[in-house]
Design an enzyme around this catalytic site. Structure first.
Site: not given
Lengths: 215, 215, 215, 215
Positions: D167, D143, D90, D80
């Site tokens: 990830h 995350c 979500r 990342e």
């Protein structure tokens, strides 16, 4: 008179058209409520595009600035949430510039959030049958460059109350040359832009619904 | 009078519309050269759809039969190359039937190839700016069922010189409820169908270009 | 002695290895119950591969023939349901052949179904934590060519009771050169092959569960 | 003694394992050069995870902090580039919290860039046959929350010279329950983590190669 500055890009890479400009162009001079749309094509060139954008902002003193760009391969209209202070070009721009890991603005912050009501926009588009979602990366090419540069210019342009960036898919004509790629009709994009602008003018505070992703 | 039988499906699953019928419906009565189009909606029901299809073939004695179905998630118009003699339903059809690993036709051959000029059709669509490709599986649900059943009926329907099956993507309205799914405007699908029919009438022998896949 | 003939392919295209051979090679001489595995590398060449395959079938008179091939881009082990009588090569094979729309076997049927217990195999793999699914197209390249050719040879090789084809993903090493492509460890593929063979030997009649797709 | 703090997450959602912890766990106590790895499991809970992380940073005073998380559906290891100051869940976290459009840190900046040599890491992984790429969004769930929170903590933890987030895909075992999803063996992830740490310790300045995306 209230004004809305709407920008699309010139074609880049191997493409002969750019759907963002195709969709934006036809709205020039149209009204959203009592605000007039000014459509502007930006060159697909680092730095130069920001000069063209700033000149137009100075000349028109718009209340809203909405920039659009092409996201070849994406299937829906993606409303960008955040711009980041990095240029990292996988391919050269239209004048051969290919910056790698340079900042859009020296000493600028790492990122800017869109000041558009991104959730309300996505909801409005879907309610009108137009596929849309929130996106969490505008990439690291000229699109993110303009998005970041636009937000970074705002302190010097107090007329601008809301600004942001939206990606549109290929047109069918473009996708016909990229087997398997998704596309969207330009008329749908144009209708989407009008809806986005109406939603922006009518939404003081964005709605409280998730548009997030786990990764 | 020369006739073309064009079929689309009724909506199935959670959908309220079916793009194949949306696109086919408006062509009813239109002419391709001197051939008249007859548009027919098939029920999304195993076996029943084939009875409806055969009745129409008997009544109209068409020269060409083109069936279309919805392929939610696919991005372009996919011209199916082959039908297989299997029903394997992941979800029940509209009257609750869910056959698993049954044949479409007892004692029928494993497969039938389309007798449409599939390569010429894909080429014509792309040249007109409509995304299209050859597909090598029509699935194992009602679409493949109709495709196989149609080809299996042909020996009893000598009027039919060419027949085949084509999948179309979701409409934008459908895709708005399936975040990230690709879509295509119904008007584009309808234009594509006219082009497919013209190409079929004008192409005696399919063109020699690859439409293959390594897997 | 009972024998199992297991084939993988030589590398093709720009690849230096072929995961199907990597995974098959190490099983040569191993036993599944009282059946000995014979591992064979097939050339990635139309027609030639079938001669090599038939020679081995004649020499070894296997009870089971399982052929494997590389499906670069697929994420899981895909058990092929059907082979079709077409060669349509998007790229040349290893000796420059690039057939377009030719049959694998003149006057052969349109297709052959796998005689492996494909549903039981997928279930067994998943239960052992190995990603797998049924596939409805083996493509139109050398893999489908071998699958079709294998099934077409069976009437002349009565020792063979079950035969079929399975695709495997890239190895991590290959995927490292294809950004974004999925991969699977060769050891996982090899474990999967043993499971597939055990399931094949132990399953007289395939299980009744859906492995179908709507399109 | 030099120390490296390595974190993975507890399982969340419907998963029973979390590949980030599976891969990190086994490295506890191992050495990279003369630096000892301390492996720590973080709870998949907003805010709580950051308290656990900060406690460990205070206790161990590591030189490098590398946090990892699960990205179900991604095919490769994604390093990342940037964390953003937003929580937009979500799905609820493991204690039922589902923040929408709240900041990770009140008054914090919009984003933080990783201080890992992300381009050198991707290059090293690929050279060792491990699929990897730069990612431009860590999502808006736990995350990204940890990534942002980690970078925001750094001014109070001067021992930390480099920090970032990576990830990892599903394990094969997880992907077997998500048909079509990509996966990676845990042993490959663990080897990748060692390589990432070695590259971090040995790379003073990141390399100048593009890892960018046009959108």
């Amino acid at each position: 008179m209230r004004k809305i500055l709407l920008t699309g890009f010139a074609p880049f890479g191997a493409e002969k058209t750019n759907p963002s400009w195709d969709a934006v162009q036809v709205l020039d001079g149209q009204m959203i409520d009592d605000a007039r749309i000014i459509s502007l094509q930006l060159p697909s060139e680092f730095d130069v595009c920001l000069q063209v954008l700033e000149d137009a902002m100075r000349a028109h003193q718009p209340e809203v600035v909405l920039s659009l760009g092409q996201a070849g391969g994406r299937a829906d209209i993606t409303v960008e949430r955040v711009a980041i202070n990095i240029n990292d070009a996988r391919i050269p721009d239209n004048i051969g510039q290919q910056p790698i890991d340079t900042p859009v603005a020296e000493h600028g912050p790492v990122g800017y959030f869109s000041s558009l009501p991104i959730k309300a926009i996505v909801q409005a588009l879907r309610q009108h049958g137009i596929p849309a979602s929130v996106s969490h990366t505008a990439g690291t090419y000229v699109c993110n460059h303009v998005f970041y540069g636009l937000m970074h210019l705002l302190p010097n342009h107090p007329s601008v109350k809301r600004a942001g960036f939206v990606h549109v898919p290929y047109t069918p004509d473009q996708a016909a040359a990229h087997p398997g790629a998704a596309s969207m009709a330009v008329t749908t994009m144009t209708a989407a832009i009008r809806l986005m602008l109406e939603t922006t003018l009518h939404t003081a505070h964005d709605i409280h619904v998730s548009g997030g992703i786990t990764h």
